[in-house]
Design a protein around this motif. Structure first.
Motif, PDB file in Angstrom:
ATOM      1  N   LEU A 203       0.940  -1.420   0.103  1.00  0.00           N
ATOM      2  CA  LEU A 203      -0.237   0.189  -0.164  1.00  0.00           C
ATOM      3  C   LEU A 203       0.946   1.287   0.031  1.00  0.00           C
ATOM      4  CD1 LEU A 203      -2.768  -1.081   2.543  1.00  0.00           C
ATOM      5  CD2 LEU A 203      -2.977  -1.050   0.035  1.00  0.00           C
ATOM      6  N   PRO A 204       0.457   2.130  -0.913  1.00  0.00           N
ATOM      7  CA  PRO A 204       1.192   3.668  -0.739  1.00  0.00           C
ATOM      8  C   PRO A 204       1.253   4.258   0.739  1.00  0.00           C
ATOM      9  CG  PRO A 204      -0.782   3.859  -1.794  1.00  0.00           C
ATOM     10  CD  PRO A 204      -0.644   2.501  -1.502  1.00  0.00           C
ATOM     11  N   GLY A 205       2.123   4.767   1.098  1.00  0.00           N
ATOM     12  CA  GLY A 205       2.391   5.175   2.670  1.00  0.00           C
ATOM     13  C   GLY A 205       2.496   4.338   3.859  1.00  0.00           C
ATOM     14  N   LEU A 206       2.480   3.063   3.249  1.00  0.00           N
ATOM     15  CA  LEU A 206       2.475   2.089   4.484  1.00  0.00           C
ATOM     16  C   LEU A 206       3.961   1.752   4.879  1.00  0.00           C
ATOM     17  CD1 LEU A 206       1.170  -0.284   6.111  1.00  0.00           C
ATOM     18  CD2 LEU A 206       1.789  -1.810   4.383  1.00  0.00           C
ATOM     19  N   THR A 207       4.358   1.812   6.247  1.00  0.00           N
ATOM     20  CA  THR A 207       5.703   1.469   6.539  1.00  0.00           C
ATOM     21  C   THR A 207       5.589   0.363   7.686  1.00  0.00           C
ATOM     22  OG1 THR A 207       6.277   3.802   6.425  1.00  0.00           O
ATOM     23  CG2 THR A 207       7.608   2.383   7.773  1.00  0.00           C
ATOM     24  N   LEU A 208       6.304  -0.672   7.444  1.00  0.00           N
ATOM     25  CA  LEU A 208       6.421  -1.416   8.439  1.00  0.00           C
ATOM     26  C   LEU A 208       7.894  -1.591   9.400  1.00  0.00           C
ATOM     27  CD1 LEU A 208       5.576  -4.778   6.091  1.00  0.00           C
ATOM     28  CD2 LEU A 208       3.976  -3.566   7.563  1.00  0.00           C
ATOM     29  N   THR A 209       7.597  -1.568  10.767  1.00  0.00           N
ATOM     30  CA  THR A 209       8.560  -1.192  11.643  1.00  0.00           C
ATOM     31  C   THR A 209       8.813  -2.558  12.484  1.00  0.00           C
ATOM     32  OG1 THR A 209       8.031   0.984  11.813  1.00  0.00           O
ATOM     33  CG2 THR A 209       9.480   0.068  13.520  1.00  0.00           C
ATOM     34  N   ASN A 210       9.827  -3.148  12.148  1.00  0.00           N
ATOM     35  CA  ASN A 210      10.299  -4.394  12.743  1.00  0.00           C
ATOM     36  C   ASN A 210      11.120  -4.373  14.005  1.00  0.00           C
ATOM     37  OD1 ASN A 210      10.928  -7.112  13.069  1.00  0.00           O
ATOM     38  ND2 ASN A 210      12.053  -7.497  11.351  1.00  0.00           N
ATOM     39  N   GLN A 211      10.538  -4.855  15.040  1.00  0.00           N
ATOM     40  CA  GLN A 211      11.229  -4.812  16.535  1.00  0.00           C
ATOM     41  C   GLN A 211      11.291  -6.031  17.098  1.00  0.00           C
ATOM     42  OE1 GLN A 211      10.130  -1.284  19.012  1.00  0.00           O
ATOM     43  NE2 GLN A 211      10.715   0.017  17.541  1.00  0.00           N
ATOM     44  N   LEU A 212      11.139  -7.129  16.098  1.00  0.00           N
ATOM     45  CA  LEU A 212      10.790  -8.519  16.631  1.00  0.00           C
ATOM     46  C   LEU A 212      12.156  -9.219  17.109  1.00  0.00           C
ATOM     47  CD1 LEU A 212       7.935  -9.819  14.123  1.00  0.00           C
ATOM     48  CD2 LEU A 212       7.664  -9.045  16.515  1.00  0.00           C
ATOM     49  N   SER A 213      12.386 -10.075  17.758  1.00  0.00           N
ATOM     50  CA  SER A 213      13.235 -10.813  18.196  1.00  0.00           C
ATOM     51  C   SER A 213      12.866 -12.448  18.180  1.00  0.00           C
ATOM     52  CB  SER A 213      13.993 -10.651  19.537  1.00  0.00           C
ATOM     53  OG  SER A 213      13.094 -10.567  20.593  1.00  0.00           O
ATOM     54  N   VAL A 214      13.658 -13.470  17.793  1.00  0.00           N
ATOM     55  CA  VAL A 214      13.545 -14.523  17.822  1.00  0.00           C
ATOM     56  C   VAL A 214      13.829 -15.265  19.028  1.00  0.00           C
ATOM     57  CG1 VAL A 214      13.944 -16.903  16.393  1.00  0.00           C
ATOM     58  CG2 VAL A 214      13.940 -14.697  15.282  1.00  0.00           C
ATOM     59  N   VAL A 215      13.129 -15.990  19.529  1.00  0.00           N
ATOM     60  CA  VAL A 215      13.255 -16.874  20.781  1.00  0.00           C
ATOM     61  C   VAL A 215      13.013 -18.376  20.719  1.00  0.00           C
ATOM     62  CG1 VAL A 215      13.011 -14.741  22.201  1.00  0.00           C
ATOM     63  CG2 VAL A 215      11.081 -16.132  21.594  1.00  0.00           C
ATOM     64  N   ASP A 216      13.534 -18.961  21.807  1.00  0.00           N
ATOM     65  CA  ASP A 216      13.328 -20.395  21.572  1.00  0.00           C
ATOM     66  C   ASP A 216      11.955 -20.956  21.910  1.00  0.00           C
ATOM     67  OD1 ASP A 216      15.921 -20.854  20.638  1.00  0.00           O
ATOM     68  OD2 ASP A 216      16.957 -20.894  22.687  1.00  0.00           O
ATOM     69  N   SER A 217      11.201 -20.029  22.930  1.00  0.00           N
ATOM     70  CA  SER A 217      10.106 -20.442  23.299  1.00  0.00           C
ATOM     71  C   SER A 217       8.894 -20.138  22.414  1.00  0.00           C
ATOM     72  CB  SER A 217       9.759 -19.680  24.525  1.00  0.00           C
ATOM     73  OG  SER A 217       9.644 -17.959  24.357  1.00  0.00           O
ATOM     74  N   GLY A 218       7.555 -20.845  22.473  1.00  0.00           N
ATOM     75  CA  GLY A 218       6.616 -20.866  21.881  1.00  0.00           C
ATOM     76  C   GLY A 218       6.717 -21.530  20.556  1.00  0.00           C
ATOM     77  N   THR A 264      -7.710   2.800  -2.312  1.00  0.00           N
ATOM     78  CA  THR A 264      -6.106   2.572  -2.194  1.00  0.00           C
ATOM     79  C   THR A 264      -5.873   1.060  -2.125  1.00  0.00           C
ATOM     80  OG1 THR A 264      -5.912   4.713  -1.059  1.00  0.00           O
ATOM     81  CG2 THR A 264      -4.037   3.002  -0.864  1.00  0.00           C
ATOM     82  N   PHE A 265      -6.807   0.388  -1.511  1.00  0.00           N
ATOM     83  CA  PHE A 265      -6.278  -1.020  -1.466  1.00  0.00           C
ATOM     84  C   PHE A 265      -6.532  -1.727  -3.043  1.00  0.00           C
ATOM     85  CE2 PHE A 265      -6.801  -5.420  -0.441  1.00  0.00           C
ATOM     86  CZ  PHE A 265      -6.001  -5.882   0.720  1.00  0.00           C
ATOM     87  N   ALA A 266      -7.590  -1.340  -3.593  1.00  0.00           N
ATOM     88  CA  ALA A 266      -7.962  -1.868  -4.867  1.00  0.00           C
ATOM     89  C   ALA A 266      -6.934  -1.409  -5.936  1.00  0.00           C
ATOM     90  CB  ALA A 266      -9.264  -1.296  -5.374  1.00  0.00           C
ATOM     91  N   MET A 267      -6.437   0.021  -5.930  1.00  0.00           N
ATOM     92  CA  MET A 267      -5.237   0.354  -6.757  1.00  0.00           C
ATOM     93  C   MET A 267      -4.130  -0.557  -6.653  1.00  0.00           C
ATOM     94  SD  MET A 267      -5.904   2.916  -8.724  1.00  0.00           S
ATOM     95  CE  MET A 267      -7.009   4.388  -9.097  1.00  0.00           C
ATOM     96  N   ALA A 268      -3.581  -0.547  -5.423  1.00  0.00           N
ATOM     97  CA  ALA A 268      -2.330  -1.184  -5.008  1.00  0.00           C
ATOM     98  C   ALA A 268      -2.438  -2.555  -5.246  1.00  0.00           C
ATOM     99  CB  ALA A 268      -2.086  -1.336  -3.623  1.00  0.00           C
TER     100      ALA A 268
END
Length: 482
Positions: A203-218, A264-268
């Motif tokens: 999508l235009p104007g969309l930003t993904l901010t990644n603050q994920l860490s990988v852990v052994d649990s779950g 916007t969703f249809a256009m993208a």
């Protein structure tokens, strides 16, 4: 204590209270004792049990004529009215039309994507639509992409939701061009302990901010318990902040959210799908929306280049009822009025057609309030007796097999997949209903003896969730005793 099985002796037990079945049908005092056992007042429940195959059997009626909020069991009215007025083969069509001409592998001119409110215009359907252009030899489009959403006017509550959770997919309103339920898919990919995020569509104007860490649990089944997503919108800019711990045991997961507008969703989606098909569209190259996010009514002299029909209504209502899809239900509701109306006031037009349909069937529901036909409403009202009337009409209809087949099967599929894991499994076709302060169950039950009954049980109370087991046991009582 709620039981998981239902007695077959001369006594039955409901919420831990034993009652005699000598009189066969539950009476008012029985029901009130059962409500008291789950700490609900006598006026919390509306109940109707109506025998359909052996009318000599006694019905059950408790507060049956009181207007109540039915939650998603209102979809029973919408889907049967649609079957009966539109017909099971009714389809929606999405078209691509052009003003200009094809020169070699180029389309020189503008293209219009014109929608009719297809309730299930998925990514696959869009791909099939645009593929038709490629099959015509068109590779590059030298013109604008214009959206034609004129099939009906914007819905009155288009910018509001029931609970303020606008980004939840169940709150997405209908639209003439609702592509892929206007639901963004963010793929979370675990690459050797490093998380990567990607969005579809971009999508235009969309930003993904990644603050994920990988852990052994779950695990892949529990990642949602460890990951939080915060949505921030400022003007045309949207940021999705992903924080938390992602399980190392999980390679990939998808996060679904409803952000952005329908246009916007249809256009993208059109732009990304066209690129995947190997097409080029220079004016859509930028991802900021500048110069290409436009809407217009298709000119009468535009040339039809591609058309994609939806699934038939009989298949659409299976998704509506089995999975309680609100956007699809609301789209079906609008289609009921749009077939005869202008689309200028879609809610009012559908209301008028349904009330006329009731009159034609010699029914009058003066208490009926329809806001969107999906039950996703604080305003919608119907009595248990009249919802049972709808089920009775459905039973008598030549479309009865199609209508019943659209409902969840107890213990087998849809919203009842994990309910009724008893002898009653597969013996009931019931629509569920859930809202804050509302729990409901309505549909058809085939008793142990082979008799069919219409069943409507609706709880309206701030603590309605306490009575979910009671609803199931009432259904079980009908299964054992009719």
């Amino acid at each position: 204590m709620l039981l998981t099985k239902f007695c077959r002796t001369a006594m039955f037990t409901l919420c831990g209270i034993a009652f005699s079945t000598a009189s066969f049908a539950l009476d008012e005092s029985d029901i009130q004792l059962s409500l008291k056992a789950v700490k609900l007042p006598a006026d919390a429940l509306s109940l109707v049990v109506r025998p359909l195959t052996d009318i000599a059997q006694p019905p059950i009626s408790y507060r049956a004529d009181v207007p109540v909020n039915p939650a998603s069991t209102m979809k029973l009215l919408t889907t049967f009215a649609a079957l009966d007025t539109l017909g099971p083969t009714y389809q929606w069509q999405t078209q691509v039309l052009g003003t200009g001409q094809q020169v070699g592998d180029r389309w020189q001119g503008d293209l219009y994507v014109k929608g009719q409110g297809d309730p299930k215009l998925t990514q696959e359907q869009l791909w099939l639509l645009l593929r038709q252009l490629r099959q015509k030899g068109i590779r590059q489009i030298d013109g604008r992409l214009l959206l034609d959403r004129s099939f009906y006017s914007p819905i009155e509550d288009n910018d509001e939701s029931l609970d303020g959770e606008d980004e939840r997919p169940y709150n997405v309103p209908p639209d003439p061009l609702a592509v892929n339920f206007k639901t963004l898919r963010v793929q979370m990919l675990n690459q050797n302990g490093q998380m990567q995020l990607s969005a579809e569509p971009n999508l235009p104007g969309l930003t993904l901010t990644n603050q994920l860490s990988v852990v052994d649990s779950g695990s892949c089944l529990t990642w949602k318990n460890q990951v939080a997503v915060k949505v921030t919108q400022q003007g045309d800019q949207t940021n999705l902040l992903f924080k938390g711990k992602f399980p190392a045991a999980c390679d990939m997961a998808n996060y679904l959210t409803a952000v952005g507008s329908h246009p916007t969703f249809a256009m993208a989606s059109v732009r990304d799908t066209w690129a995947e098909l190997g097409g080029s569209w220079p004016l859509l190259a930028k991802n900021d929306g500048s110069g290409w996010l436009a809407e217009a009514v298709t000119p009468v002299d535009a040339k039809l280049l591609a058309a994609q029909s939806s699934e038939s209504l009989v298949d659409i209502i299976k998704d509506v009822n089995k999975f309680s899809n609100n956007l699809m239900a609301r789209s079906v509701f609008i289609a009921i009025g749009r077939k005869q109306g202008t689309g200028k006031s879609p809610i009012n037009e559908s209301n008028a057609v349904i009330r006329q349909w009731l009159t034609t069937n010699q029914k009058s529901f003066p208490e009926l309030v329809l806001e969107n036909g999906a039950g996703l409403s604080r305003k919608e009202r119907i009595s248990a007796n009249h919802l049972a009337d709808v089920l009775s009409l459905g039973w008598q209809s030549s479309y009865m097999p199609e209508y019943m087949a659209s409902l969840p099967i107890a213990g087998i599929d849809g919203t009842l997949k994990r309910r009724f894991a008893t002898d009653m499994q597969s013996s009931a076709h019931l629509k569920t209903g859930t809202l804050n302060n509302v729990r409901a169950l309505a549909g058809y039950i085939r008793s142990r003896s082979g008799q069919w009954c219409a069943f409507v049980a609706i709880l309206n109370h701030p603590s309605a969730d306490r009575g979910v087991g009671l609803l199931d046991q009432l259904a079980g009582y009908v299964y054992e005793n009719y």
